[in-house]
Design an enzyme around this catalytic site. Structure first.
Site, PDB file in Angstrom:
ATOM      1  N   TYR A  38       0.851  -1.189   0.000  1.00 55.88           N
ATOM      2  CA  TYR A  38       0.000   0.000   0.000  1.00 55.88           C
ATOM      3  C   TYR A  38       0.890   1.243   0.000  1.00 55.88           C
ATOM      4  O   TYR A  38       0.847   2.063   0.898  1.00 55.88           O
ATOM      5  CB  TYR A  38      -0.939  -0.055   1.221  1.00 55.88           C
ATOM      6  CG  TYR A  38      -2.220   0.722   1.033  1.00 55.88           C
ATOM      7  CD1 TYR A  38      -3.259   0.201   0.261  1.00 55.88           C
ATOM      8  CD2 TYR A  38      -2.397   1.973   1.610  1.00 55.88           C
ATOM      9  CE1 TYR A  38      -4.439   0.913   0.081  1.00 55.88           C
ATOM     10  CE2 TYR A  38      -3.572   2.685   1.437  1.00 55.88           C
ATOM     11  CZ  TYR A  38      -4.589   2.147   0.670  1.00 55.88           C
ATOM     12  OH  TYR A  38      -5.764   2.844   0.485  1.00 55.88           O
ATOM     13  N   GLY A  39       1.769   1.305  -1.031  1.00 56.28           N
ATOM     14  CA  GLY A  39       2.717   2.427  -1.122  1.00 56.28           C
ATOM     15  C   GLY A  39       2.158   3.538  -1.986  1.00 56.28           C
ATOM     16  O   GLY A  39       1.423   4.399  -1.512  1.00 56.28           O
ATOM     17  N   GLN A  41       1.267   2.855  -5.829  1.00 59.93           N
ATOM     18  CA  GLN A  41       0.263   2.245  -6.721  1.00 59.93           C
ATOM     19  C   GLN A  41      -0.842   1.562  -5.925  1.00 59.93           C
ATOM     20  O   GLN A  41      -2.010   1.563  -6.330  1.00 59.93           O
ATOM     21  CB  GLN A  41       0.911   1.210  -7.662  1.00 59.93           C
ATOM     22  CG  GLN A  41       1.512   1.797  -8.917  1.00 59.93           C
ATOM     23  CD  GLN A  41       0.507   2.508  -9.811  1.00 59.93           C
ATOM     24  OE1 GLN A  41      -0.585   2.028 -10.069  1.00 59.93           O
ATOM     25  NE2 GLN A  41       0.885   3.681 -10.291  1.00 59.93           N
ATOM     26  N   GLN A 103       9.629  -7.037  -3.803  1.00 60.77           N
ATOM     27  CA  GLN A 103       8.995  -8.222  -4.411  1.00 60.77           C
ATOM     28  C   GLN A 103       9.927  -9.432  -4.347  1.00 60.77           C
ATOM     29  O   GLN A 103       9.481 -10.570  -4.183  1.00 60.77           O
ATOM     30  CB  GLN A 103       8.614  -7.940  -5.868  1.00 60.77           C
ATOM     31  CG  GLN A 103       7.423  -6.988  -5.999  1.00 60.77           C
ATOM     32  CD  GLN A 103       7.050  -6.687  -7.440  1.00 60.77           C
ATOM     33  OE1 GLN A 103       7.424  -7.412  -8.350  1.00 60.77           O
ATOM     34  NE2 GLN A 103       6.318  -5.612  -7.648  1.00 60.77           N
ATOM     35  N   HIS A 124       4.330  -3.915 -13.417  1.00 67.12           N
ATOM     36  CA  HIS A 124       5.619  -3.652 -14.036  1.00 67.12           C
ATOM     37  C   HIS A 124       6.145  -4.994 -14.550  1.00 67.12           C
ATOM     38  O   HIS A 124       5.942  -6.029 -13.903  1.00 67.12           O
ATOM     39  CB  HIS A 124       6.581  -3.089 -12.974  1.00 67.12           C
ATOM     40  CG  HIS A 124       7.727  -2.288 -13.510  1.00 67.12           C
ATOM     41  ND1 HIS A 124       7.856  -1.947 -14.837  1.00 67.12           N
ATOM     42  CD2 HIS A 124       8.811  -1.754 -12.884  1.00 67.12           C
ATOM     43  CE1 HIS A 124       8.958  -1.227 -14.992  1.00 67.12           C
ATOM     44  NE2 HIS A 124       9.550  -1.095 -13.829  1.00 67.12           N
ATOM     45  N   GLU A 212      11.402   6.634 -17.607  1.00 70.34           N
ATOM     46  CA  GLU A 212      11.585   7.318 -16.312  1.00 70.34           C
ATOM     47  C   GLU A 212      13.015   7.823 -16.136  1.00 70.34           C
ATOM     48  O   GLU A 212      13.234   8.872 -15.529  1.00 70.34           O
ATOM     49  CB  GLU A 212      11.137   6.425 -15.144  1.00 70.34           C
ATOM     50  CG  GLU A 212      11.973   5.202 -14.910  1.00 70.34           C
ATOM     51  CD  GLU A 212      11.251   4.080 -14.158  1.00 70.34           C
ATOM     52  OE1 GLU A 212      10.025   4.103 -14.043  1.00 70.34           O
ATOM     53  OE2 GLU A 212      11.955   3.153 -13.698  1.00 70.34           O
ATOM     54  N   GLU A 244      12.141  31.055 -16.764  1.00 71.83           N
ATOM     55  CA  GLU A 244      12.396  30.806 -18.176  1.00 71.83           C
ATOM     56  C   GLU A 244      12.753  29.336 -18.447  1.00 71.83           C
ATOM     57  O   GLU A 244      12.803  28.909 -19.588  1.00 71.83           O
ATOM     58  CB  GLU A 244      13.539  31.746 -18.624  1.00 71.83           C
ATOM     59  CG  GLU A 244      13.510  32.139 -20.072  1.00 71.83           C
ATOM     60  CD  GLU A 244      12.189  32.774 -20.534  1.00 71.83           C
ATOM     61  OE1 GLU A 244      11.522  32.147 -21.363  1.00 71.83           O
ATOM     62  OE2 GLU A 244      11.833  33.875 -20.076  1.00 71.83           O
ATOM     63  N   SER A 270       5.347  33.154 -30.417  1.00 74.18           N
ATOM     64  CA  SER A 270       5.714  34.175 -31.399  1.00 74.18           C
ATOM     65  C   SER A 270       6.431  33.552 -32.596  1.00 74.18           C
ATOM     66  O   SER A 270       7.023  32.476 -32.485  1.00 74.18           O
ATOM     67  CB  SER A 270       6.639  35.204 -30.742  1.00 74.18           C
ATOM     68  OG  SER A 270       7.869  34.580 -30.411  1.00 74.18           O
TER      69      SER A 270
HETATM   70  N1  NAI Z   1       4.959   4.404  -7.983  1.00 77.21           N
HETATM   71  C1  NAI Z   1       4.193   4.379  -9.050  1.00 77.21           C
HETATM   72  O1  NAI Z   1       3.316   5.236  -9.228  1.00 77.21           O
HETATM   73  C2  NAI Z   1       4.321   3.294 -10.078  1.00 77.21           C
HETATM   74  C3  NAI Z   1       4.737   2.037  -9.721  1.00 77.21           C
HETATM   75  N2  NAI Z   1       4.659   1.000 -10.616  1.00 77.21           N
HETATM   76  C4  NAI Z   1       5.021  -0.335 -10.189  1.00 77.21           C
HETATM   77  O2  NAI Z   1       4.094  -0.749  -9.177  1.00 77.21           O
HETATM   78  C5  NAI Z   1       4.751  -1.577  -8.220  1.00 77.21           C
HETATM   79  C6  NAI Z   1       4.604  -0.967  -6.835  1.00 77.21           C
HETATM   80  O3  NAI Z   1       5.341   0.231  -6.812  1.00 77.21           O
HETATM   81  P1  NAI Z   1       5.133   1.383  -5.711  1.00 77.21           P
HETATM   82  O4  NAI Z   1       3.691   1.568  -5.461  1.00 77.21           O
HETATM   83  O5  NAI Z   1       5.949   2.540  -6.166  1.00 77.21           O
HETATM   84  O6  NAI Z   1       5.801   0.694  -4.424  1.00 77.21           O
HETATM   85  P2  NAI Z   1       6.361   1.382  -3.093  1.00 77.21           P
HETATM   86  O7  NAI Z   1       7.810   1.640  -3.208  1.00 77.21           O
HETATM   87  O8  NAI Z   1       5.474   2.526  -2.761  1.00 77.21           O
HETATM   88  O9  NAI Z   1       6.191   0.183  -2.036  1.00 77.21           O
HETATM   89  C7  NAI Z   1       4.961  -0.470  -1.808  1.00 77.21           C
HETATM   90  C8  NAI Z   1       4.937  -1.142  -0.455  1.00 77.21           C
HETATM   91  O10 NAI Z   1       5.995  -2.060  -0.284  1.00 77.21           O
HETATM   92  C9  NAI Z   1       6.135  -2.237   1.119  1.00 77.21           C
HETATM   93  N3  NAI Z   1       7.443  -2.849   1.369  1.00 77.21           N
HETATM   94  C10 NAI Z   1       8.660  -2.334   1.079  1.00 77.21           C
HETATM   95  N4  NAI Z   1       9.630  -3.198   1.451  1.00 77.21           N
HETATM   96  C11 NAI Z   1       8.996  -4.288   1.958  1.00 77.21           C
HETATM   97  C12 NAI Z   1       9.443  -5.533   2.471  1.00 77.21           C
HETATM   98  N5  NAI Z   1      10.738  -5.846   2.535  1.00 77.21           N
HETATM   99  N6  NAI Z   1       8.525  -6.408   2.926  1.00 77.21           N
HETATM  100  C13 NAI Z   1       7.201  -6.123   2.860  1.00 77.21           C
HETATM  101  N7  NAI Z   1       6.726  -4.965   2.365  1.00 77.21           N
HETATM  102  C14 NAI Z   1       7.612  -4.060   1.915  1.00 77.21           C
HETATM  103  C15 NAI Z   1       5.995  -0.844   1.704  1.00 77.21           C
HETATM  104  O11 NAI Z   1       5.462  -0.930   3.019  1.00 77.21           O
HETATM  105  C16 NAI Z   1       5.018  -0.186   0.729  1.00 77.21           C
HETATM  106  O12 NAI Z   1       3.730  -0.113   1.261  1.00 77.21           O
HETATM  107  C17 NAI Z   1       6.198  -1.706  -8.696  1.00 77.21           C
HETATM  108  O13 NAI Z   1       6.275  -2.838  -9.515  1.00 77.21           O
HETATM  109  C18 NAI Z   1       6.394  -0.434  -9.526  1.00 77.21           C
HETATM  110  O14 NAI Z   1       7.413  -0.537 -10.495  1.00 77.21           O
HETATM  111  C19 NAI Z   1       4.162   1.174 -11.870  1.00 77.21           C
HETATM  112  C20 NAI Z   1       3.735   2.413 -12.297  1.00 77.21           C
HETATM  113  C21 NAI Z   1       3.894   3.581 -11.465  1.00 77.21           C
HETATM  114  C1  X2X Z   2       5.073   6.709 -12.640  1.00 74.57           C
HETATM  115  C2  X2X Z   2       5.654   5.663 -13.484  1.00 74.57           C
HETATM  116  O1  X2X Z   2       4.996   5.057 -14.307  1.00 74.57           O
HETATM  117  C3  X2X Z   2       7.082   5.391 -13.334  1.00 74.57           C
HETATM  118  C4  X2X Z   2       7.760   6.719 -13.485  1.00 74.57           C
HETATM  119  O2  X2X Z   2       7.485   4.533 -14.365  1.00 74.57           O
HETATM  120  C5  X2X Z   2       7.408   4.777 -11.994  1.00 74.57           C
HETATM  121  O3  X2X Z   2       7.045   5.364 -10.947  1.00 74.57           O
HETATM  122  O4  X2X Z   2       8.044   3.722 -11.964  1.00 74.57           O
HETATM  123 MG    MG Z   3       8.508   2.769 -13.669  1.00 76.61          MG
HETATM  124 MG    MG Z   4       5.882   3.994 -15.689  1.00 79.78          MG
END
Ligand code: NAI
Ligand code: X2X
Ligand code: MG
Ligand code: MG
Length: 354
Positions: A38-39, A41, A103, A124, A212, A244, A270
């Site tokens: 619950y980070g 995404q 993961q 991803h 990214e 700018e 312009s």
């Molecule tokens: N951040 C974004 O908006 C985007 C993320 N993604 C993909 O979505 C997936 C999730 O990414 P995010 O939401 O950025 O993840 P995040 O970095 O926010 O982490 C999600 C959760 O992982 C938990 N966590 C971290 N280390 C842990 C561990 N050792 N054991 C158990 N839980 C742990 C944290 O408590 C957190 O709630 C990834 O595959 C990312 O590449 C894809 C598109 C955009």
């Molecule tokens: C927001 C998004 O899709 C990125 C930049 O690829 C990521 O957070 O990994």
């Molecule tokens: Mg990415």
């Molecule tokens: Mg992306």
């Protein structure tokens, strides 16, 4: 699926018109979607699905800020908020939304609880494409699918609330049940995507890591920094250099590009600007193209993935990250930016009566 001609190349696209929310609800009616993590995404996807009438539970380690956030967002411990292990056991579709490095660490727990016929969902292509480095190899008897929203989870939620939608790519890596495609389409619509375009796990991760590191985040900061520095070195004030370089781009010109393309933005500037932009764009393209090729090679060789795994698996990675981000935050350019943002009329303080 709708056939769309993208600048001369025809592609299949899943739109909300031929795959409306009702169809997604029908496909998912007997499923329990377990959002693991619950980070960034996690909240976007879980809340959008919940609001779209899908049965959603969350799996998150405890204690953690993310657990507290899930509670704040209305998930109830023991009802629809569980430990990761329990959520994987209860869920039929497992959305693996831990950070890519986490993961790897948690995979044994997930694998143990993935019974035949369940669906493993990623946002991803990282884990599966670089399986020689992540050791994430899903069992053969589960569906393995991907829906990757093309933007931050924060935007995914914000746009959904505003009645809009980010687009997402989707892919099927393994179709064990024969229903993997319809589940991918249904989940893509349920998480709030505006439309879905097809990809593969490998293409998704190669393009995403390039984007990214490149024009979406890495290259744009590099470009801003280079211009800001030159203007400062040539005697311009920080406010002028920032305006700018960044403010005019994000506030005035980028919205025009988003609305109607680069030519339309140019057309609204312009003739002097148009002449200069048309003359200089190729010089910039030629200067940075070799860097983009270097970047793509580094993505394709797995070097970028390895670097991300190594640095993000360190126990103190958050502290180190905060240090690097605060360096950016405290730079003259972004400090100037903070002041410039405050001066936007919509942010300006009401004058204090004397
Ligand atoms: N951040 C974004 O908006 C985007 C993320 N993604 C993909 O979505 C997936 C999730 O990414 P995010 O939401 O950025 O993840 P995040 O970095 O926010 O982490 C999600 C959760 O992982 C938990 N966590 C971290 N280390 C842990 C561990 N050792 N054991 C158990 N839980 C742990 C944290 O408590 C957190 O709630 C990834 O595959 C990312 O590449 C894809 C598109 C955009
Ligand atoms: C927001 C998004 O899709 C990125 C930049 O690829 C990521 O957070 O990994
Ligand atoms: Mg990415
Ligand atoms: Mg992306």
């Amino acid at each position: 699926m709708a056939k769309i001609n993208f600048g001369g190349v025809e592609e299949q696209v899943v739109t909300r018109e031929e795959f409306p929310l009702e169809k997604a609800q029908e496909v998912l009616k007997d499923e329990t979607v377990a959002v693991i993590g619950y980070g960034v995404q996690g909240p976007g996807q879980a809340l959008n699905m919940k609001d779209n009438g899908i049965k959603v539970i969350v799996g998150q380690r405890q204690p953690s800020k993310s657990w507290d956030k899930a509670v704040e967002d209305g998930f109830i411990p023991g009802v629809d908020l569980f430990s990761i292990e329990e959520a994987v056991q209860k869920g039929t579709i497992i959305c693996y939304l831990l950070s890519d490095a986490a993961q790897i660490a948690v995979w044994p727990t997930i694998k143990e609880n993935l019974s035949p016929g369940k669906t493993l969902y990623f946002s991803h292509g990282f884990a599966v494409t670089y399986s020689d480095r992540t050791n994430i190899i899903p069992p053969k008897d589960v569906d393995v699918i991907l829906v990757a929203p093309k933007g931050s989870g924060t935007s995914l939620r914000r746009l959904f609330v505003e009645g809009k939608g980010l687009n997402s790519s989707y892919a099927v890596h393994q179709d064990a049940t024969g229903n993997a495609y319809s589940k991918a389409h249904a989940l893509g619509i349920a998480v709030g995507s505006g439309y879905l375009f097809e990809t593969t796990f490998k293409k998704e991760v190669y393009s995403d890591l390039t984007g990214e590191r490149g024009s979406l985040m890495g290259a744009i900061q590099g470009l801003f920094e280079a211009q800001f520095t030159v203007l400062r070195e040539r005697g311009h004030s920080p406010s002028e250099a920032f305006n700018e370089t960044v403010e005019e781009f994000t506030q005035s010109l980028m919205p025009l590009i988003a609305e109607n393309g680069m030519d339309w933005m140019y057309a609204n500037c312009s003739t002097t600007a148009q002449r200069g932009a048309l003359d200089w764009k190729d010089k910039f393209r030629d200067a940075v193209k070799p860097v983009f090729n270097q970047l793509y090679d580094s993505v394709a060789s797995g070097e970028e993935a390895q670097r991300s795994i190594d640095s993000n698996s360190q126990p103190d990675y958050r502290e180190k990250l905060e240090e690097e981000l605060s360096e950016l935050h405290n730079s003259e350019m972004w400090q100037a930016g903070a002041e410039v943002r405050k001066l936007r009329p919509e942010n300006a303080q009401q004058p204090v009566e004397s």
